[in-house]
Scaffold this motif. Structure first.
Motif, PDB file in Angstrom:
ATOM      1  N   MET A 111      39.968  37.119  33.040  1.00 38.74           N
ATOM      2  CA  MET A 111      40.826  35.940  33.225  1.00 38.74           C
ATOM      3  C   MET A 111      42.199  36.159  32.588  1.00 38.74           C
ATOM      4  O   MET A 111      43.237  35.810  33.170  1.00 38.74           O
ATOM      5  N   LYS A 112      42.192  36.739  31.411  1.00 43.56           N
ATOM      6  CA  LYS A 112      43.454  37.000  30.703  1.00 43.56           C
ATOM      7  C   LYS A 112      44.314  37.997  31.483  1.00 43.56           C
ATOM      8  O   LYS A 112      45.523  37.808  31.658  1.00 43.56           O
ATOM      9  N   GLY A 128      49.632  37.653  37.140  1.00 40.67           N
ATOM     10  CA  GLY A 128      49.991  36.631  38.118  1.00 40.67           C
ATOM     11  C   GLY A 128      48.983  36.475  39.233  1.00 40.67           C
ATOM     12  O   GLY A 128      49.312  36.017  40.329  1.00 40.67           O
ATOM     13  N   LYS A 129      47.739  36.831  38.966  1.00 45.79           N
ATOM     14  CA  LYS A 129      46.676  36.695  39.967  1.00 45.79           C
ATOM     15  C   LYS A 129      45.880  35.423  39.704  1.00 45.79           C
ATOM     16  O   LYS A 129      45.793  34.957  38.570  1.00 45.79           O
ATOM     17  N   PRO A 154      43.195  48.590  33.891  1.00 46.97           N
ATOM     18  CA  PRO A 154      42.126  48.040  34.730  1.00 46.97           C
ATOM     19  C   PRO A 154      42.521  46.689  35.317  1.00 46.97           C
ATOM     20  O   PRO A 154      43.299  45.940  34.735  1.00 46.97           O
ATOM     21  N   GLN A 155      41.949  46.395  36.470  1.00 48.74           N
ATOM     22  CA  GLN A 155      42.183  45.123  37.141  1.00 48.74           C
ATOM     23  C   GLN A 155      41.087  44.118  36.729  1.00 48.74           C
ATOM     24  O   GLN A 155      40.024  44.506  36.241  1.00 48.74           O
ATOM     25  N   PRO A 156      41.319  42.830  36.959  1.00 51.31           N
ATOM     26  CA  PRO A 156      40.313  41.829  36.575  1.00 51.31           C
ATOM     27  C   PRO A 156      38.957  42.059  37.236  1.00 51.31           C
ATOM     28  O   PRO A 156      37.913  41.807  36.624  1.00 51.31           O
ATOM     29  N   GLU A 157      38.961  42.533  38.477  1.00 52.45           N
ATOM     30  CA  GLU A 157      37.716  42.683  39.228  1.00 52.45           C
ATOM     31  C   GLU A 157      36.734  43.634  38.550  1.00 52.45           C
ATOM     32  O   GLU A 157      35.510  43.444  38.657  1.00 52.45           O
TER      33      GLU A 157
END
Length: 331
Positions: A70-71, A77-78, A41-44
């Motif tokens: 956040m982690k 690297g975002k 999964p992505q942070p969003e």
């Protein structure tokens, strides 16, 4: 029957649609199902879950998905976005975890310096009782020109006083009151006069005290004004303000007003009026010793003056007798 990738995408889209339609219970259940299907999964998506939990008033449960987002962002690297920190700050604030709020505000200020973050940091310091750090937050905001409201400048002045830098408090208040930013009210004049007095600038405190006393219904500020006049040796004005204080009344310690009046009368060499004031003060047990000491000083001064006058009279008489003898011999 859908392909796995299509199934995942459709499930995530459904969760987003449920959110848009404010069906937050369905949205959360669908998103949790998506998390079970997605291995990367992505942070969003974690932020989406936190936003859904926010709308369900499950503020404590918001913390884990935001911190996970956040982690994951850092690992990939975002950038960690400003609104993520604000969402996390809200969640911790609702838990009254002010240490976390304080640390989050510091991060926000480091990356996105704004006035509201300084104020939020100041609020966290207040809740944590870290008053010695509170002034730094306000001072930094003031230095950066982020304070605009009159209440903010008054708070800044009060903090300077607490930090025992009254001159900064006085100059700040004077500037803002003269500039029409801070209202010229009794309360603010009182604070300004206090700042000047603590700065040992009695002469500068007098105009502020005059205005504050003029607006006050009780005589407390008139008494403070009288004491300022006493400190700058303006004894006539001291007597006027002291009498006004007594006339207005409402004094916490009326005996102090009589002590001040007595000292001013003494310096004007009006010893009878001074003794009357000190006798009035001596009616209060707290002031008896001081008042009686002053009365003894006055009596000694009066007696000394009497002795000086007698000595001068004797010397003058002796000079006159000597002159008379000389005149007699000359004749």
């Amino acid at each position: 029957s859908l392909e796995p990738q299509m199934a995942k995408q459709t499930t995530l889209t459904l969760a987003q649609l449920y959110t848009m339609q404010e069906q937050y219970g369905q949205a959360l259940a669908t998103l949790d199902k998506w998390f079970m299907m997605e291995t990367n999964p992505q942070p969003e998506q974690f932020i989406l879950k936190a936003q859904i939990l926010y709308n369900l008033d499950r503020y404590r449960d918001m913390i884990n998905p935001i911190e996970t987002a956040m982690k994951v962002a850092e690992e990939k690297g975002k950038p960690v976005k400003e609104d993520w920190w604000n969402l996390l700050n809200f969640a911790y604030f609702q838990q009254e975890d002010y240490r976390k709020v304080r640390d989050i505000q510091k991060t926000l200020l480091q990356n996105w310096p704004k006035a509201r973050y300084w104020k939020s940091l100041a609020g966290a310091y207040t809740e944590l009782g870290e008053d010695e750090k509170l002034i730094y937050a306000y001072d930094a905001a003031h230095t950066q020109g982020m304070l605009v409201k009159d209440s903010e400048f008054v708070t800044m002045a009060q903090l300077y006083l607490q930090a025992e830098v009254p001159y900064k408090a006085a100059t700040l208040l004077q500037e803002k009151m003269d500039g029409g930013v801070v209202p010229k009210s009794e309360k603010n004049y009182r604070l300004l006069s206090q700042a000047w007095q603590l700065s040992q600038e009695d002469q500068k405190a007098i105009p502020a005290l005059q205005e504050a006393a003029r607006l006050a219904e009780t005589g407390e500020l008139d008494l403070r004004l009288a004491n300022s006049y006493l400190n700058v040796a303006n004894y006539n004005e001291c007597v006027k303000s002291g009498n006004t204080a007594v006339r207005k009344g409402g004094l916490k310690n009326p005996d102090n007003a009589q002590i001040t009046l007595g000292m001013c009368f003494y310096n004007l060499h009006k010893y009878s009026d001074a003794k009357t004031a000190f006798r009035n003060a001596a009616r209060v047990p707290r002031s008896q010793r001081t008042a009686n000491q002053w009365i003894r000083v006055i009596d000694a001064e009066v007696e000394r003056n009497r002795q000086i006058r007698l000595a001068e009279q004797a010397a003058r008489k002796k000079r006159e007798e000597l002159q008379a003898k000389r005149d007699a011999i000359a004749r």
